[in-house]
Design an enzyme around this catalytic site. Sequence first.
Site, PDB file in Angstrom:
ATOM      1  N   ASP A   9       0.912  -1.061  -0.055  1.00  0.00           N
ATOM      2  CA  ASP A   9      -0.022   0.079  -0.012  1.00  0.00           C
ATOM      3  C   ASP A   9       0.935   1.142   0.039  1.00  0.00           C
ATOM      4  O   ASP A   9       1.639   1.050   0.566  1.00  0.00           O
ATOM      5  CB  ASP A   9      -0.882  -0.147   1.266  1.00  0.00           C
ATOM      6  CG  ASP A   9      -2.106   0.842   1.060  1.00  0.00           C
ATOM      7  OD1 ASP A   9      -1.975   2.041   0.558  1.00  0.00           O
ATOM      8  OD2 ASP A   9      -3.429   0.472   1.497  1.00  0.00           O
ATOM      9  N   MET A  55      -5.249   1.198  -5.853  1.00  0.00           N
ATOM     10  CA  MET A  55      -5.028   2.569  -6.153  1.00  0.00           C
ATOM     11  C   MET A  55      -3.518   3.014  -5.598  1.00  0.00           C
ATOM     12  O   MET A  55      -3.444   3.686  -4.307  1.00  0.00           O
ATOM     13  CB  MET A  55      -5.999   3.463  -5.425  1.00  0.00           C
ATOM     14  CG  MET A  55      -7.345   3.511  -5.949  1.00  0.00           C
ATOM     15  SD  MET A  55      -7.543   3.861  -7.606  1.00  0.00           S
ATOM     16  CE  MET A  55      -7.766   5.707  -7.388  1.00  0.00           C
ATOM     17  N   ASP A 330      13.601 -65.659 -18.531  1.00  0.00           N
ATOM     18  CA  ASP A 330      14.095 -65.196 -19.698  1.00  0.00           C
ATOM     19  C   ASP A 330      13.391 -65.912 -20.824  1.00  0.00           C
ATOM     20  O   ASP A 330      13.443 -67.304 -20.938  1.00  0.00           O
ATOM     21  CB  ASP A 330      15.721 -65.671 -19.676  1.00  0.00           C
ATOM     22  CG  ASP A 330      16.461 -64.810 -20.737  1.00  0.00           C
ATOM     23  OD1 ASP A 330      17.032 -63.643 -20.685  1.00  0.00           O
ATOM     24  OD2 ASP A 330      16.263 -65.203 -21.952  1.00  0.00           O
ATOM     25  N   ILE A 331      12.978 -65.307 -21.861  1.00  0.00           N
ATOM     26  CA  ILE A 331      12.455 -65.799 -22.849  1.00  0.00           C
ATOM     27  C   ILE A 331      13.285 -66.481 -23.753  1.00  0.00           C
ATOM     28  O   ILE A 331      14.276 -65.941 -23.993  1.00  0.00           O
ATOM     29  CB  ILE A 331      11.571 -64.680 -23.661  1.00  0.00           C
ATOM     30  CG1 ILE A 331      10.659 -63.933 -22.870  1.00  0.00           C
ATOM     31  CG2 ILE A 331      10.900 -65.298 -25.016  1.00  0.00           C
ATOM     32  CD1 ILE A 331       9.852 -62.756 -23.593  1.00  0.00           C
ATOM     33  N   ASN A 338      12.974 -61.130 -32.978  1.00  0.00           N
ATOM     34  CA  ASN A 338      13.433 -60.057 -33.319  1.00  0.00           C
ATOM     35  C   ASN A 338      14.128 -59.984 -34.686  1.00  0.00           C
ATOM     36  O   ASN A 338      13.555 -59.264 -35.752  1.00  0.00           O
ATOM     37  CB  ASN A 338      14.537 -59.268 -32.295  1.00  0.00           C
ATOM     38  CG  ASN A 338      13.651 -58.279 -31.303  1.00  0.00           C
ATOM     39  OD1 ASN A 338      12.381 -58.058 -31.417  1.00  0.00           O
ATOM     40  ND2 ASN A 338      14.423 -58.203 -30.425  1.00  0.00           N
ATOM     41  N   GLU A 373      14.749 -59.387 -22.770  1.00  0.00           N
ATOM     42  CA  GLU A 373      13.803 -60.226 -22.476  1.00  0.00           C
ATOM     43  C   GLU A 373      13.653 -61.203 -21.167  1.00  0.00           C
ATOM     44  O   GLU A 373      13.283 -62.081 -20.988  1.00  0.00           O
ATOM     45  CB  GLU A 373      13.875 -61.167 -23.660  1.00  0.00           C
ATOM     46  CG  GLU A 373      15.348 -62.209 -23.562  1.00  0.00           C
ATOM     47  CD  GLU A 373      16.354 -61.681 -24.491  1.00  0.00           C
ATOM     48  OE1 GLU A 373      16.262 -60.326 -24.389  1.00  0.00           O
ATOM     49  OE2 GLU A 373      16.985 -62.360 -24.915  1.00  0.00           O
TER      50      GLU A 373
END
Lengths: 456, 456
Positions: A9, A55, A330-331, A338, A373
Amino acid sequence: MSARVLVVDDVLPNVKLLEAKLTSEYFDVLCATSGEEALSIIARTPPDIILLDVMMPGMDGFEVCRRIKADPRSSHIPVIMVTALDHPRDRVTGLEAGADDFLTKPVHDVALFARVRSLVRLKMLTDELVMREVTSQSLGFRPDGPIMNAGEIEDAFILLVEDQERSANRLAEAMIPVGRVELDLTGESALERATAGGHDLVVISLGLAAVDGLRICSQLRSIEETRHVPILVIVDESNSRELMRGLEIGVNDYLVRPIDRNELVARVRTQVRRKRYAEQLRKTAHQNYRMATTDAVTGLYNRHFMTSHLETLLQNAEQSGRTLSVMMMDIDYFKRINDSYGHAAGDQVLRDFAQRISRNIRGIDLAARFGGEEFVVIMPETDTDFAVMVAERLRAAIEQEPFHINTTTSQAVTVSLGIACTAGHPASLESLIARADAALYQAKNEGRNRVVVARD
Amino acid sequence: MSARVLVVDDVLPNVKLLEAKLTSEYFDVLCATSGEEALSIIARTPPDIILLDVMMPGMDGFEVCRRIKADPRSSHIPVIMVTALDHPRDRVTGLEAGADDFLTKPVHDVALFARVRSLVRLKMLTDELVMREVTSQSLGFRPDGPIMNAGEIEDAFILLVEDQERSANRLAEAMIPVGRVELDLTGESALERATAGGHDLVVISLGLAAVDGLRICSQLRSIEETRHVPILVIVDESNSRELMRGLEIGVNDYLVRPIDRNELVARVRTQVRRKRYAEQLRKTAHQNYRMATTDAVTGLYNRHFMTSHLETLLQNAEQSGRTLSVMMMDIDYFKRINDSYGHAAGDQVLRDFAQRISRNIRGIDLAARFGGEEFVVIMPETDTDFAVMVAERLRAAIEQEPFHINTTTSQAVTVSLGIACTAGHPASLESLIARADAALYQAKNEGRNRVVVARD
């Protein structure tokens, strides 16, 4: 909750008066006598809330507010504008500049403290989400943080609870520029509607005949689904005690009848904006969490998460004396997939594989992609026999149904699994993983598509 | 703030009395008349706070509390134990079971509401960090969440503010099992000491002669550095108005003289535990943020972050009509470094390279690793000429000083740079990146170690 308040102010006695009031209520007060000074204080010592005179010579309060709200470093700080003239047009200008609320001079203590406390409470909540303190140390100011007052609100969904039909229609119509309004003409189904969800704001009249409006407010705040939906109440001038109670409960804003349409629209927009800002912060935090903990291809947990979680589980297991098993798999011959069908097909098999794991383990088990994998399942409170049973079931689930490569091609896949249990061993992360890995290696060596238990 | 309160007591009139009191203050109340029922309600509809009777047939309150605190899904919910007997030993048993506070029957309204509100406020803050609502939808309960009452506290750092020397020494001595105590015998340097940091708890006597203890509390809450440090106040029995004011300001707990040593220790441990839990949550959120946004090798922002941030900056640039430039760069013949010296040396070069980028750009620019040996710098409010100047400076900084491979070997490195500016183009992310990429490609084709500006 105490907090740091900045009072701005140009008239020193006004500053001193507000400072004294706030200090006596144990707030920590900073003062500025011009807009420029205020902005420099905010940059140096960010306050929790700002009381801003409208103001002022030079830069007026509206402009100061606009600048505060345009800067990502301060846009989240609530601003209360303090005006000598109480004209709706001024309030609308202020709201459009990004102000969060208004107080009229002379400032009444009860209103002052109620507004300050309510806004401080909200800010404390968003502060936790913004993580200002941590990010400011390491990354500078957070460049991806949303800005509070960005964009116009035109697509809000608002629940209006008002049993005076004429007033309800007037309010609904006034809010058309902001979005869609759902009307509840008694209040009796307000909670049900709000819980059904999707509202950006609930506007409630506190003068309902059939139900207590404040009760609806408190229930909205207590229920998880509606906890973060802002509430704007509509009150009669005579009703200030109820209003104060409402602010205590967690009401976010209010309008006193007779209602100025522009002010209604401006306040609704402020609330919706604030809500969406907090939503955005929560969403970002959630996305960060997901990205940091899950594997993007399969949606399972990632290796980093798995190891840190296993560490905790091992400590718990040691304290409670219960065994924990780990299954590493593991796959078999994944490279061939791939090579034959490409990486996209390989990723599809990994996803399908991850889904079969998820379907064949319990809720307390945790599955993670270990890398490539290779996958890991952590099974708390599980001995070797049970782990072998789960592993066998999973092995069979993989073998029995070929994996879809594309609409015409399928490919048979098998998996090798190694199991290790903490029973009779020191509960060390490294040794547990190493033993499971050795068992997996043995399963590969013995011809794949089988389960081997670490025996040493 | 309103909230959902669970009241547990085997005597129905007691339940009804508390229910009525809390409902009249606009809390949402759930009731249970046994420990088993309470646990099943908590699992189904988690409350924000639990009022738990100690003396119940079957499972008593201590056991119920232990189970609530041992379960990661409920350990963060504050528990207030309600006891008929007000014996320090009972309170210690309760605190050791994980209770957050105590109320003595008959329950006084002021104390009840002050405690409930203060604990609810704390819970709302941690709720934002736990992200319960988001994670419960996608990941089930959050398995990496820390548990509130895990582990004994023996290494706390406590600031004790007390000007009665005998009392101060007694308190300090009593807290030895919990950790280290720093003593402030006047209160005049309390704030300074606390800001210097590292305290797990501030214990303040509210009867200080030289300063107002509550003022210290409010300042601790207002200052960023001490906002999250718990405060435990010590009060005289006669001082309940001051205590209520303290709880409003944000004091976390209190003890009334004469002080029972065991209760002091138990309360101190509870506060420190709660603080470390919240700290852990904040740390996790921060780590998630880092992992999700930065590249692990170089510490620069990652590609995901860069693109989402660039999207926002482009919108801002379009709205403000200011230009934005993007600099894309690729280390020349980087593969040779990896092939000659191995991946560890390659990573070292990437890190060094990233540091040279950081040193040669402005604070408002944002550098990211785009992938492999490719980097991007986003330069807001920047035209082509300025961007070229920065790029040339950076190119020179790379060329002039060879990169250390190890203590004996250095390797000269150069970089090619492509620049694109939004000026005269639609501010689309894809086209901007594509144009910078094409300029980079041209720089490579024209012999590398040079800057090319996208000209179309």
